[in-house]
Design a protein around this motif. Structure first.
Motif, mmCIF file in Angstrom:
data_model
loop_
_atom_site.group_PDB
_atom_site.id
_atom_site.type_symbol
_atom_site.label_atom_id
_atom_site.label_comp_id
_atom_site.label_asym_id
_atom_site.label_seq_id
_atom_site.Cartn_x
_atom_site.Cartn_y
_atom_site.Cartn_z
ATOM 1 N N ILE A 12 1.787 7.333 -2.552
ATOM 2 C CA ILE A 12 2.187 5.952 -2.816
ATOM 3 C C ILE A 12 3.037 5.878 -4.089
ATOM 4 O O ILE A 12 3.980 5.091 -4.178
ATOM 5 C CB ILE A 12 0.952 5.020 -2.871
ATOM 6 C CG1 ILE A 12 1.383 3.566 -2.699
ATOM 7 C CG2 ILE A 12 0.129 5.259 -4.115
ATOM 8 C CD1 ILE A 12 0.230 2.624 -2.388
ATOM 9 N N ARG A 27 0.882 -1.251 -1.157
ATOM 10 C CA ARG A 27 -0.462 -1.419 -0.570
ATOM 11 C C ARG A 27 -0.517 -2.692 0.266
ATOM 12 O O ARG A 27 -1.092 -2.707 1.355
ATOM 13 C CB ARG A 27 -1.521 -1.480 -1.671
ATOM 14 C CG ARG A 27 -1.875 -0.157 -2.250
ATOM 15 C CD ARG A 27 -3.119 -0.270 -3.152
ATOM 16 N NE ARG A 27 -3.314 0.974 -3.853
ATOM 17 C CZ ARG A 27 -3.137 1.143 -5.153
ATOM 18 N NH1 ARG A 27 -2.787 0.119 -5.918
ATOM 19 N NH2 ARG A 27 -3.326 2.306 -5.710
ATOM 20 N N ASP A 30 1.268 -2.214 3.516
ATOM 21 C CA ASP A 30 0.468 -1.342 4.369
ATOM 22 C C ASP A 30 -0.728 -2.098 4.954
ATOM 23 O O ASP A 30 -1.024 -1.980 6.140
ATOM 24 C CB ASP A 30 -0.003 -0.122 3.564
ATOM 25 C CG ASP A 30 -0.653 0.940 4.423
ATOM 26 O OD1 ASP A 30 -0.149 1.197 5.550
ATOM 27 O OD2 ASP A 30 -1.653 1.531 3.985
ATOM 28 N N GLU A 31 -1.383 -2.907 4.137
ATOM 29 C CA GLU A 31 -2.535 -3.685 4.609
ATOM 30 C C GLU A 31 -2.138 -4.698 5.677
ATOM 31 O O GLU A 31 -2.947 -5.075 6.512
ATOM 32 C CB GLU A 31 -3.217 -4.384 3.433
ATOM 33 C CG GLU A 31 -3.963 -3.413 2.534
ATOM 34 C CD GLU A 31 -4.339 -4.005 1.184
ATOM 35 O OE1 GLU A 31 -4.059 -5.208 0.930
ATOM 36 O OE2 GLU A 31 -4.906 -3.247 0.375
ATOM 37 N N SER A 37 0.529 4.387 7.311
ATOM 38 C CA SER A 37 0.062 5.398 6.373
ATOM 39 C C SER A 37 -1.072 6.187 7.014
ATOM 40 O O SER A 37 -1.681 5.743 7.989
ATOM 41 C CB SER A 37 -0.426 4.752 5.077
ATOM 42 O OG SER A 37 -1.579 3.971 5.319
ATOM 43 N N ARG A 39 -4.445 8.817 5.683
ATOM 44 C CA ARG A 39 -5.241 9.168 4.512
ATOM 45 C C ARG A 39 -5.243 10.681 4.348
ATOM 46 O O ARG A 39 -5.504 11.420 5.297
ATOM 47 C CB ARG A 39 -6.676 8.656 4.644
ATOM 48 C CG ARG A 39 -6.786 7.144 4.697
ATOM 49 C CD ARG A 39 -6.512 6.524 3.364
ATOM 50 N NE ARG A 39 -6.576 5.062 3.422
ATOM 51 C CZ ARG A 39 -6.714 4.300 2.379
ATOM 52 N NH1 ARG A 39 -6.795 4.815 1.180
ATOM 53 N NH2 ARG A 39 -6.747 3.006 2.514
ATOM 54 N N TYR A 44 -6.468 9.356 -0.362
ATOM 55 C CA TYR A 44 -5.315 8.563 -0.784
ATOM 56 C C TYR A 44 -4.371 8.313 0.382
ATOM 57 O O TYR A 44 -4.261 9.122 1.296
ATOM 58 C CB TYR A 44 -4.539 9.266 -1.897
ATOM 59 C CG TYR A 44 -5.285 9.412 -3.197
ATOM 60 C CD1 TYR A 44 -6.299 8.535 -3.568
ATOM 61 C CD2 TYR A 44 -4.965 10.428 -4.076
ATOM 62 C CE1 TYR A 44 -6.977 8.667 -4.771
ATOM 63 C CE2 TYR A 44 -5.628 10.573 -5.292
ATOM 64 C CZ TYR A 44 -6.637 9.685 -5.625
ATOM 65 O OH TYR A 44 -7.286 9.820 -6.816
ATOM 66 N N ARG A 45 -3.652 7.185 0.299
ATOM 67 C CA ARG A 45 -2.643 6.869 1.305
ATOM 68 C C ARG A 45 -1.470 7.846 1.185
ATOM 69 O O ARG A 45 -1.016 8.144 0.086
ATOM 70 C CB ARG A 45 -2.097 5.463 1.100
ATOM 71 C CG ARG A 45 -3.031 4.342 1.439
ATOM 72 C CD ARG A 45 -2.316 3.010 1.152
ATOM 73 N NE ARG A 45 -3.081 1.883 1.603
ATOM 74 C CZ ARG A 45 -3.872 1.143 0.832
ATOM 75 N NH1 ARG A 45 -3.992 1.416 -0.444
ATOM 76 N NH2 ARG A 45 -4.536 0.125 1.329
ATOM 77 N N PHE A 47 2.465 8.552 3.123
ATOM 78 C CA PHE A 47 3.454 7.862 3.948
ATOM 79 C C PHE A 47 4.523 8.821 4.444
ATOM 80 O O PHE A 47 4.959 9.699 3.697
ATOM 81 C CB PHE A 47 4.135 6.760 3.122
ATOM 82 C CG PHE A 47 3.194 5.694 2.648
ATOM 83 C CD1 PHE A 47 2.972 4.565 3.409
ATOM 84 C CD2 PHE A 47 2.513 5.840 1.452
ATOM 85 C CE1 PHE A 47 2.093 3.579 2.975
ATOM 86 C CE2 PHE A 47 1.630 4.861 1.001
ATOM 87 C CZ PHE A 47 1.420 3.732 1.772
#
Length: 128
Positions: A12, A27, A30-31, A37, A39, A44-45, A47
């Motif tokens: 990120i 974030r 992404d949400e 994304s 993990r 952690y995310r 991409f």
């Protein structure tokens, strides 16, 4: 996990550096499912490289006045091609957004005139 250079995933922080978007904004995108994304083993995310283009396009659309909800309804091509031209599917949304902005400008101009009048006359003028 072994990755070839073509499969390299971005953290990120790397995505933030390459796009100028804050980590918090990324974030948020992404949400709201505007980015894909995965993990990493550390939780952690991560991409894909195409997220750079997506984030840049999202930022352009937000700067034009579109909301996250508006953008979620746009065709995928709008996010996958940097500088992508708008398409017919969003023309109505664009026109509606323009009308909203023009109403806001007119309202601000009315307020500006009232405030100038207040300053020049020393009293708050009655509502028209």
């Amino acid at each position: 996990m072994n990755q070839t250079p073509a499969q390299k995933l971005l953290t990120i922080g790397e995505l933030s550096q390459r796009t100028g978007a804050s980590v918090r904004s990324i974030r948020h995108y992404d949400e709201h499912e505007l980015l894909a994304s995965v993990r990493g083993s550390n939780g952690y995310r991560m991409f894909p490289d195409k997220a750079v283009t997506q984030v840049k396009q999202i930022r352009r659309m937000i700067a034009t006045g579109f909301t996250i909800e508006d953008i979620r309804g746009f065709p995928d091509c709008m996010l996958l091609l940097e500088g992508a031209r708008t398409c017919d599917q969003i023309s109505d949304v664009q026109r509606q957004r323009l009308e909203t902005i023009e109403r806001q400008i007119a309202d601000l101009e009315r307020r500006r005139i009232r405030l100038l009048k207040t300053l020049s006359e020393g009293a708050i003028p009655p509502i028209d």
